[in-house]
Design a protein around this motif. Structure first.
Motif, short mmCIF file in Angstrom:
data_model
loop_
_atom_site.label_atom_id
_atom_site.label_comp_id
_atom_site.label_asym_id
_atom_site.label_seq_id
_atom_site.Cartn_x
_atom_site.Cartn_y
_atom_site.Cartn_z
N PRO A 126 0.78 -1.24 0.00
CA PRO A 126 0.00 0.00 0.00
C PRO A 126 0.81 1.29 0.00
CG PRO A 126 0.03 -0.93 2.19
CD PRO A 126 0.74 -1.92 1.29
N SER A 127 1.49 1.56 -1.10
CA SER A 127 2.26 2.80 -1.19
C SER A 127 1.35 4.03 -1.15
CB SER A 127 3.14 2.81 -2.44
OG SER A 127 2.40 2.48 -3.58
N HIS A 128 0.03 3.83 -1.34
CA HIS A 128 -0.90 4.95 -1.21
C HIS A 128 -0.97 5.47 0.22
CE1 HIS A 128 -3.34 1.33 -0.45
NE2 HIS A 128 -4.01 2.08 0.40
N ARG A 129 -0.45 4.71 1.17
CA ARG A 129 -0.44 5.15 2.58
C ARG A 129 0.73 6.08 2.87
NH1 ARG A 129 -1.90 -0.85 4.73
NH2 ARG A 129 -3.98 -0.89 3.79
N SER A 135 3.48 7.58 -6.68
CA SER A 135 2.63 6.40 -6.71
C SER A 135 2.74 5.69 -8.04
CB SER A 135 1.17 6.81 -6.47
OG SER A 135 0.33 5.68 -6.51
N ALA A 136 2.62 4.38 -8.00
CA ALA A 136 2.55 3.59 -9.22
C ALA A 136 1.11 3.50 -9.72
CB ALA A 136 3.11 2.19 -8.97
N LEU A 137 0.19 4.12 -8.99
CA LEU A 137 -1.23 4.14 -9.37
C LEU A 137 -1.54 5.37 -10.20
CD1 LEU A 137 -2.71 3.13 -5.90
CD2 LEU A 137 -2.63 1.72 -7.96
N PRO A 138 -2.62 5.32 -10.97
CA PRO A 138 -3.02 6.53 -11.71
C PRO A 138 -3.33 7.68 -10.77
CG PRO A 138 -4.25 4.60 -12.45
CD PRO A 138 -3.49 4.19 -11.23
N ALA A 139 -3.18 8.88 -11.28
CA ALA A 139 -3.41 10.09 -10.48
C ALA A 139 -4.78 10.03 -9.80
CB ALA A 139 -3.34 11.32 -11.38
N GLY A 140 -4.78 10.29 -8.53
CA GLY A 140 -6.01 10.36 -7.76
C GLY A 140 -6.44 9.06 -7.12
N ARG A 144 -7.90 8.38 -3.35
CA ARG A 144 -9.20 7.72 -3.17
C ARG A 144 -9.07 6.50 -2.25
NH1 ARG A 144 -13.97 7.32 -1.95
NH2 ARG A 144 -15.37 6.06 -3.20
N LEU A 145 -8.01 5.75 -2.36
CA LEU A 145 -7.80 4.60 -1.47
C LEU A 145 -7.61 5.06 -0.03
CD1 LEU A 145 -5.51 2.42 -3.74
CD2 LEU A 145 -7.76 1.76 -2.86
N ARG A 146 -6.88 6.15 0.18
CA ARG A 146 -6.74 6.69 1.54
C ARG A 146 -8.09 7.11 2.10
NH1 ARG A 146 -2.04 8.97 -0.69
NH2 ARG A 146 -3.03 10.99 -0.97
N GLU A 147 -8.92 7.74 1.26
CA GLU A 147 -10.26 8.14 1.69
C GLU A 147 -11.10 6.91 2.09
OE1 GLU A 147 -11.85 10.28 -1.64
OE2 GLU A 147 -10.57 12.04 -1.29
N LEU A 148 -11.05 5.87 1.28
CA LEU A 148 -11.79 4.66 1.58
C LEU A 148 -11.33 4.05 2.92
CD1 LEU A 148 -11.94 2.89 -1.89
CD2 LEU A 148 -13.90 3.67 -0.56
N GLU A 149 -10.02 4.04 3.13
CA GLU A 149 -9.47 3.45 4.34
C GLU A 149 -9.80 4.28 5.59
OE1 GLU A 149 -5.39 2.29 4.15
OE2 GLU A 149 -5.68 1.12 2.33
#
Length: 152
Positions: A126-129, A135-140, A144-149
């Motif tokens: 979870p590098s979004h943390r 990030s290796a994920l698309p922008a945003g 969004r994953l942080r918001e969900l968590e």
């Protein structure tokens, strides 16, 4: 997962786009978010179900998912430490750098940033943390994953 899980699997997951996973010898070796599902991908896989539930707001740290990392040793140490950041919590690059064995200086933050950007299995590792890291994920999607968590 069993040996028959070797292959490429992908599924469109609503607003998040397509999630594509590569599995070899029962271990996840890649996760990406392509524009379209690859032609060679199979649509069904239990891990895609698990990811879909997480993207719908169910908590899961993916601790049970076996991952095979083929990355440089210093990147491996960073990504293994990222996997230890608890669901719903965040850190920053400077703090993460200080917690990775063998890294601790501002110069080492470049190694951390490079590892986050090249993360071969984002979401699972979870590098979004890491709030101020690349990030290796698309922008945003990381936001969004942080918001969900952080949602109750």
């Amino acid at each position: 997962m069993d040996e028959s899980d070797t292959g490429i699997y992908a599924r469109a997951l609503g607003e998040f786009g397509v999630v594509r996973i590569g599995i070899a010898s029962r271990r996840v070796i890649s996760l990406s978010i392509p524009e379209e599902p690859p032609d060679e991908a199979t649509r069904g896989h239990p891990l895609l179900d698990q990811i879909e539930r997480v993207l719908a707001g169910e908590s899961d740290d993916f601790e049970d998912v076996p991952i095979a990392l083929t990355v440089p040793t210093d990147h491996r140490a960073v990504l293994e430490r990222v996997r230890e950041v608890p669901y719903g919590e965040t850190t920053d690059v400077a703090t993460l750098t200080r917690t990775v064995p063998g890294l601790d200086s501002e110069e080492d933050e470049g190694v951390v940033r490079a590892a986050l950007e090249a993360n071969p299995v984002p979401i699972l590792l979870p590098s979004h943390r890491v709030v101020d890291g690349p990030s290796a994920l698309p922008a945003g999607l990381d936001r969004r994953l942080r918001e969900l968590e952080s949602s109750p």
